[in-house]
Design a protein around this motif. Structure first.
Motif, PDB file in Angstrom:
ATOM      1  N   LEU A   1     -24.108  13.032  26.789  1.00  0.00           N
ATOM      2  CA  LEU A   1     -23.948  11.838  27.615  1.00  0.00           C
ATOM      3  C   LEU A   1     -24.446  10.612  26.869  1.00  0.00           C
ATOM      4  N   LEU A   2     -23.567   9.623  26.740  1.00  0.00           N
ATOM      5  CA  LEU A   2     -23.950   8.314  26.222  1.00  0.00           C
ATOM      6  C   LEU A   2     -23.671   7.287  27.304  1.00  0.00           C
TER       7      LEU A   2
ATOM      8  N   LEU B   1     -22.258   8.292  18.498  1.00  0.00           N
ATOM      9  CA  LEU B   1     -21.529   9.494  18.865  1.00  0.00           C
ATOM     10  C   LEU B   1     -21.238  10.370  17.654  1.00  0.00           C
ATOM     11  N   ALA B   2     -20.843   9.743  16.554  1.00  0.00           N
ATOM     12  CA  ALA B   2     -20.547  10.506  15.344  1.00  0.00           C
ATOM     13  C   ALA B   2     -21.801  11.193  14.812  1.00  0.00           C
ATOM     14  N   ALA B   3     -22.940  10.520  14.885  1.00  0.00           N
ATOM     15  CA  ALA B   3     -24.194  11.109  14.412  1.00  0.00           C
ATOM     16  C   ALA B   3     -24.632  12.260  15.315  1.00  0.00           C
ATOM     17  N   ALA B   4     -24.411  12.113  16.601  1.00  0.00           N
ATOM     18  CA  ALA B   4     -24.867  13.135  17.553  1.00  0.00           C
ATOM     19  C   ALA B   4     -24.002  14.386  17.529  1.00  0.00           C
TER      20      ALA B   4
ATOM     21  N   GLN C   1     -16.318  16.538  24.653  1.00  0.00           N
ATOM     22  CA  GLN C   1     -17.596  16.873  24.031  1.00  0.00           C
ATOM     23  C   GLN C   1     -18.645  15.801  24.290  1.00  0.00           C
ATOM     24  N   ALA C   2     -18.206  14.632  24.730  1.00  0.00           N
ATOM     25  CA  ALA C   2     -19.136  13.569  25.093  1.00  0.00           C
ATOM     26  C   ALA C   2     -18.565  12.790  26.265  1.00  0.00           C
ATOM     27  N   ILE C   3     -19.453  12.389  27.152  1.00  0.00           N
ATOM     28  CA  ILE C   3     -19.098  11.545  28.290  1.00  0.00           C
ATOM     29  C   ILE C   3     -19.702  10.167  28.063  1.00  0.00           C
ATOM     30  N   LEU C   4     -18.907   9.131  28.260  1.00  0.00           N
ATOM     31  CA  LEU C   4     -19.415   7.765  28.230  1.00  0.00           C
ATOM     32  C   LEU C   4     -19.505   7.263  29.667  1.00  0.00           C
ATOM     33  N   LEU C   5     -20.700   6.883  30.085  1.00  0.00           N
ATOM     34  CA  LEU C   5     -20.945   6.465  31.462  1.00  0.00           C
ATOM     35  C   LEU C   5     -21.307   4.986  31.496  1.00  0.00           C
ATOM     36  N   PRO C   6     -20.418   4.129  31.973  1.00  0.00           N
ATOM     37  CA  PRO C   6     -20.757   2.707  32.104  1.00  0.00           C
ATOM     38  C   PRO C   6     -21.740   2.502  33.258  1.00  0.00           C
ATOM     39  N   VAL C   7     -22.815   1.767  32.978  1.00  0.00           N
ATOM     40  CA  VAL C   7     -23.849   1.510  33.985  1.00  0.00           C
ATOM     41  C   VAL C   7     -24.071  -0.007  34.047  1.00  0.00           C
TER      42      VAL C   7
END
Length: 299
Positions: A109-110, A294-297, A20-26
């Motif tokens: 996406l975060l 993430l929890a808020a979103a 339900q969410a992707i974490l993308l390291p940049v």
């Protein structure tokens, strides 16, 4: 160049299509002008996240767990880090390309920075899906210079690149260090800027509602961790005194999730310098903050 990311919160993950969410390291750093180390921020945050308790005492549940799984499987999926061959404009294009792979209906996406310049291309990946997108920026600095030290893609120009895309649909909170060019941009663009000193005389529930009232239905949240007071997050490139406290920051993010749709987010400017205790404490705090976003979103 960068190690593969460890899973956020140290939980087993399903494939990205089920997340339900992707974490993308940049891990991008090319223009930092005072403290360095933001390229190491994503890895440090992910490693620290394994020690964050997933039970949320405020929500009285475990927001990280996938609702369709009988075992402790994460709702999130940690993507491989974005890699760069050239800085500035080529890097911005690569960030936008990678982000665009994950921005779609039903998936959040975060992105984990890295310096604040990454926000411009991340917004660019979201705008086609959310044409009336509003942006909420938690930050010590306006970042509205058109260019800085010869680069339009400087961390000090991050929000100048954002307002080119969203016009005046930008709200800034916690600002306490600006230049004349920033001030001119605020006035010309008619931006909603909540200076840190102006918040001190008001209870948080009051100014938080004033902030949210400036935002449309769909909001992208960008958090430069120097928006928080350096007593909370000392490991950041320019730790300005007088920032937001932990609980009022969480109250703002929770209220945002309850009253608006958070459609994307980034957390930037965690700086890892080798000062072990400061790095460890800050990385853990920012990992916990990321979990709260993430929890808020996602609810």
């Amino acid at each position: 160049m960068y190690r593969s990311p460890v899973p956020f919160l140290g939980l087993p993950e399903l494939d990205p299509e089920a997340a339900q969410a992707i974490l993308l390291p940049v891990p991008y750093e090319a223009t930092t002008s005072y403290g360095k180390g933001t390229a190491k921020g994503p890895q440090a945050l992910l490693e620290a996240s394994a020690y964050v308790e997933i039970y949320d005492e405020v929500r009285d549940r475990e927001p990280a767990l996938h609702p369709d799984s009988p075992t402790e499987i994460s709702r999130y999926w940690t993507a491989p880090a974005v890699e760069f061959t050239d800085p500035h404009e080529p890097a911005m294009a690569e960030i936008q390309r990678r982000a665009a792979e994950w921005v779609k209906p039903g998936q959040f996406l975060l992105s984990i920075g890295g310096e604040h310049s990454i926000t411009g291309p991340l917004i660019a990946a979201h705008v086609p899906h959310y044409p009336e997108l509003h942006v909420l920026q938690i930050d010590a600095h306006c970042d509205l210079r058109n260019s800085y030290e010869g680069s339009r893609y400087s961390h000090a120009s991050a929000m100048a690149r954002v307002v080119e895309q969203v016009d005046n649909r930008l709200t800034q909170v916690g600002i306490r260090s600006i230049c004349a060019e920033d001030r001119q941009a605020i006035r010309e663009r008619r931006l909603h800027t909540f200076f840190a000193h102006s918040l001190q005389s008001k209870p948080p529930h009051q100014w938080i509602q004033e902030v949210i009232a400036t935002l449309g239905p769909q909001v992208y949240l960008t958090v430069d961790v120097d928006g928080l007071d350096p007593a909370v997050v000392p490991a950041t490139g320019t730790p300005e005194p007088g920032g937001l406290g932990w609980w009022e920051t969480l109250e703002l993010i929770r209220a945002l999730g309850q009253q608006r749709q958070i459609v994307g987010a980034d957390v930037v400017e965690l700086s890892v310098t080798g000062e072990q205790e400061t790095d460890r404490r800050s990385a853990f705090t920012v990992a916990k903050l990321t979990y709260q976003i993430l929890a808020a979103a996602l609810g």
